[in-house]
Design a protein around this motif. Structure first.
Motif, mmCIF file in Angstrom:
data_model
loop_
_atom_site.group_PDB
_atom_site.id
_atom_site.type_symbol
_atom_site.label_atom_id
_atom_site.label_comp_id
_atom_site.label_asym_id
_atom_site.label_seq_id
_atom_site.Cartn_x
_atom_site.Cartn_y
_atom_site.Cartn_z
ATOM 1 N N ASN A 137 -13.582 22.591 45.750
ATOM 2 C CA ASN A 137 -14.957 22.442 46.264
ATOM 3 C C ASN A 137 -15.928 22.163 45.117
ATOM 4 O O ASN A 137 -15.643 22.463 43.960
ATOM 5 C CB ASN A 137 -15.419 23.728 46.970
ATOM 6 N N GLY A 149 -11.071 12.680 51.003
ATOM 7 C CA GLY A 149 -10.709 13.975 50.406
ATOM 8 C C GLY A 149 -11.394 15.117 51.137
ATOM 9 O O GLY A 149 -12.515 15.500 50.821
ATOM 10 N N THR A 158 -17.595 20.519 52.495
ATOM 11 C CA THR A 158 -18.595 19.443 52.374
ATOM 12 C C THR A 158 -18.724 18.692 53.693
ATOM 13 O O THR A 158 -19.830 18.343 54.109
ATOM 14 C CB THR A 158 -18.195 18.472 51.234
ATOM 15 N N ASP A 203 -7.846 12.852 54.713
ATOM 16 C CA ASP A 203 -7.116 13.689 53.754
ATOM 17 C C ASP A 203 -5.644 13.315 53.741
ATOM 18 O O ASP A 203 -5.072 12.945 54.768
ATOM 19 C CB ASP A 203 -7.264 15.171 54.130
ATOM 20 N N ASP A 216 -14.034 11.413 47.048
ATOM 21 C CA ASP A 216 -13.669 12.700 46.436
ATOM 22 C C ASP A 216 -12.207 13.044 46.765
ATOM 23 O O ASP A 216 -11.869 14.181 47.042
ATOM 24 C CB ASP A 216 -14.605 13.792 46.981
HETATM 25 C C1 LIG Z 1 -11.347 17.519 45.258
HETATM 26 S S1 LIG Z 1 -10.616 17.784 46.810
HETATM 27 C C2 LIG Z 1 -11.865 17.300 47.930
HETATM 28 C C3 LIG Z 1 -12.981 18.288 48.025
HETATM 29 C C4 LIG Z 1 -13.912 18.090 49.192
HETATM 30 N N1 LIG Z 1 -14.389 16.730 49.308
HETATM 31 C C5 LIG Z 1 -15.087 19.031 49.026
HETATM 32 O O1 LIG Z 1 -16.178 18.527 48.669
HETATM 33 O O2 LIG Z 1 -14.928 20.212 49.243
HETATM 34 C C6 LIG Z 1 -9.502 16.450 46.883
HETATM 35 C C7 LIG Z 1 -8.908 16.197 48.249
HETATM 36 O O3 LIG Z 1 -8.437 14.849 48.258
HETATM 37 C C8 LIG Z 1 -7.228 14.796 48.941
HETATM 38 N N2 LIG Z 1 -6.490 13.626 48.434
HETATM 39 C C9 LIG Z 1 -5.865 13.495 47.236
HETATM 40 N N3 LIG Z 1 -5.288 12.295 47.143
HETATM 41 C C10 LIG Z 1 -5.596 11.637 48.287
HETATM 42 C C11 LIG Z 1 -5.277 10.342 48.790
HETATM 43 N N4 LIG Z 1 -4.552 9.484 48.078
HETATM 44 N N5 LIG Z 1 -5.733 10.000 50.016
HETATM 45 C C12 LIG Z 1 -6.480 10.864 50.746
HETATM 46 N N6 LIG Z 1 -6.809 12.105 50.318
HETATM 47 C C13 LIG Z 1 -6.374 12.474 49.119
HETATM 48 C C14 LIG Z 1 -6.553 16.121 48.646
HETATM 49 O O4 LIG Z 1 -5.633 16.449 49.658
HETATM 50 C C15 LIG Z 1 -7.737 17.087 48.607
HETATM 51 O O5 LIG Z 1 -7.947 17.642 49.879
#
Ligand SMILES: C[S@@+](CC[C@H](N)C(=O)[O-])C[C@H]1O[C@@H](n2cnc3c(N)ncnc32)[C@H](O)[C@@H]1O
Length: 265
Positions: free
Chosen positions: A79, A104, A110, A128, A197
């Motif tokens: 987060n 993400g 968020t 995700d 993200d």
């Molecule tokens: C940094 S966290 C996101 C945090 C969220 N946006 C927040 O603000 O709380 C990264 C997220 O991206 C997802 N993720 C990573 N690689 C991805 C991909 N190639 N495609 C889609 N989602 C992805 C992960 O599963 C994780 O849930």
């Protein structure tokens, strides 16, 4: 007494940092935590790699000082800081988007906050990568981000809310897949604000920006990137994006790790 206490505190810190250093310069060399310690040391002494270099933009310029409503302030893995969350919600209040895409989801903190601050007729899509999709991901996802992918549930925060107290959760549509393989064509021309993200690895940041450019309604809207900070691949990836889209004016929002672009002003 105070002097003795201070002396012991200093001694404990000295011993702890000695062992942390020992770890980071030996086995830690192979772990993300050890590598992070090296980056911190280099940053501290002014030897940052991938230094942020975008022009700065003020909070007021991007959010217009809009009032926002926030929920679930507690920070879990992945987060963002509460002030950054508030700022994103401020941008949403200012821009009044009808379509939002977040790449993400993580626990959906968020996502829910964006939905609360978005207009009533806005749809908030959040994509995700599920843990079982890791193997088939198009580009390499570093260990650091793999950890965030491997979770029990995406969007737990909004999924657990009741619709009476959180009617805004109805605005949310969850999507699942790898952002580099997902078929975004049904969302073309429907997105006014995109929050990048997902994986912060170089290829993904470039890929996700290309996706954003493809989805914006009439080519206009706002793109926000998270984790724009020294040492992370988001920095060189955004430099590459600037070469590809020379007319895209990307800024670093001051005192945050957010990059921002408004297209078609
Ligand atoms: C940094 S966290 C996101 C945090 C969220 N946006 C927040 O603000 O709380 C990264 C997220 O991206 C997802 N993720 C990573 N690689 C991805 C991909 N190639 N495609 C889609 N989602 C992805 C992960 O599963 C994780 O849930």
């Amino acid at each position: 007494m105070k002097m003795i206490e201070k002396f012991f505190q200093r001694l404990v810190k000295y011993i702890l940092s000695f062992f942390i250093m020992l770890f980071s310069f030996t086995v830690g060399l192979l772990t993300p935590r050890g590598q992070y310690i090296h980056s911190l040391i280099c940053d501290y002494f002014g030897f940052s790699f991938n230094k942020t270099r975008l022009p700065l933009i003020s909070w007021k310029k991007v959010s217009g000082d809009e009032k926002v409503t926030l929920t679930d302030l507690e920070i879990s893995a992945g987060n963002m800081r509460v002030d950054e969350l508030a700022l994103i919600c401020g941008v949403i209040r200012k821009e009044q988007p009808k379509g939002i895409l977040e790449i993400g989801t993580m626990n959906g903190r968020t996502t829910l906050n964006m939905a609360i601050n978005a207009p009533d007729d806005c749809r908030v899509y959040t994509l995700d990568l599920p843990a079982e999709g890791l193997e088939a991901a198009k580009f390499e996802i570093s260990e650091r981000y793999q950890k965030l992918v491997k979770k029990e549930q995406s969007g737990a925060i909004f999924l657990e809310k009741d619709e009476i107290n959180f009617p805004e959760k109805r605005k949310i549509t969850q999507l699942f897949g790898d952002s580099a393989r997902f078929d975004f064509s049904p969302y073309e021309n429907q997105i006014d604000l995109i929050f990048i993200d997902g994986s912060h690895d170089y290829e993904y940041v470039i890929n996700d920006t290309n996706v954003a450019m493809q989805l914006l309604r009439n080519g206009k809207g706002v793109i926000l990137w998270h984790d724009y900070r020294n040492g992370l691949a988001v920095v060189p990836a955004i430099e590459e994006v600037r070469k590809k889209y020379p007319n895209l004016e990307i800024y670093h929002i001051e005192d945050t790790t957010l990059a921002y672009a408004k297209i078609g002003e």
